[in-house]
Design a protein around this motif. Structure first.
Motif: not given
Length: 317
Positions: A218-235
């Motif tokens: 849950i922590i890693f998924r939340s940090l991905d959004q807070l750090m504006d990580r790009e959408l998955p490559e397939e998307k």
């Protein structure tokens, strides 16, 4: 004339509120948060009664987990309500990041419960205690498992429709609860029927490790959004393909994406024939936008059109 100019300037600086999340998605997401709180409260009540009767530390682990589920799910209720608030003058990109913030809050609760459970389990490894009224404990955990499975099934349907990170985090730890419940059933069964008193704290220790692993997810998924990580490559590849499928799009570049809760933000450059009128170039952009919105209905899209000298390209080709 002056009043009209001021109105235009006001609209340019403060556009009308953009509703990034559909009312249908908002209603579905909020119902999921209420369902989670209701189920968690029911589970706390029946597990508390079972723990008082059995004295099982594995049952205590399940009780602690459910008590923290109530707190985490209540956080979700307020976080989702905030995330669903339309964009305003102070928050032009909406309030979607309330969801990953809630995810971090949930992870903190879950980590605390896992550490407490691990300490209690280690203590009982040295001084094991027999489990009493094992049949009642197993029956309670069976009911808990069925209720939790029903909630997880419902939540996954909501996630498929909305993509909510808050509901996804909630569903992730309730899925862990199913494994917790099965572990408690096994621990009580081995302790009461098999006479293996160490089974209770050993299973509880394993459950604590699993809960901790869930918290890190849950922590890693939340940090991905807070750090504006790009959408998955397939998307990202899907967006590129949709844009280039338009017959008048000559080039596609500078794709940038990010997510904030259920909101998705996409921006890119389109290369179009420089001889086209401004109106036609704009229409091409709107047609491409419609294609992308058909696949990503929750997205806010910004497109910049770049003029390309098509005659020069043809001569070079």
């Amino acid at each position: 004339m002056k009043a009209q100019t001021e109105n235009k300037l006001k609209k340019a600086i403060f556009p009308s509120e953009t509703v990034l999340i559909s009312r249908d998605h908002a209603r579905i997401t909020q119902r999921a948060t209420y369902a989670a709180v209701s189920v968690a409260v029911i589970l706390v009540v029946i597990k508390l009664g079972a723990y008082l009767v059995t004295g099982s530390v594995a049952m205590l682990s399940a009780l602690i987990d459910s008590a923290l589920d109530v707190a985490a799910s209540l956080i979700n209720v307020f976080a989702v309500r905030t995330a669903l608030t339309p964009a305003d003058r102070e928050h032009r990109f909406g309030h979607g990041k309330a969801e990953p913030l809630a995810g971090l809050g949930q992870a903190a609760f879950i980590t605390g419960s896992a550490l407490f459970l691990a300490v209690e389990s280690i203590r009982l490894l040295w001084v094991p205690q027999p489990v009493e009224n094992g049949a009642l404990g197993i029956g309670v955990m069976g009911v808990s498992t069925m209720l939790t499975l029903a909630l997880v099934y419902y939540q996954r349907g909501v996630i498929r429709k909305t993509g909510s990170l808050a509901i996804s985090a909630d569903s992730l730890h309730y899925t862990g609860d199913v494994l917790v419940n099965l572990g408690v059933i096994a621990a009580i069964g081995l302790s009461t029927l098999g006479g293996w008193t160490l089974a209770d704290p050993l299973f509880a220790l394993g459950i604590a490790a699993y809960i901790l692993w869930t918290a890190w997810q849950i922590i890693f998924r939340s940090l991905d959004q807070l750090m504006d990580r790009e959408l998955p490559e397939e998307k990202r590849a899907q967006i590129t393909q949709l844009a280039l499928s338009h017959p008048e799009v000559l080039d596609f570049h500078d794709l940038r994406t990010r997510a904030a809760g259920q909101n998705i933000f996409i921006q890119f450059h389109l290369g179009v024939d420089g001889q086209l009128s401004l109106y036609r170039a704009h229409r091409i952009g709107k047609e491409v936008e419609a294609k992308v919105l058909n696949i990503f209905p929750q997205a806010e899209i910004i497109i910049h059109q770049d003029p390309i000298d098509k005659d020069k390209e043809d001569s070079l080709g």
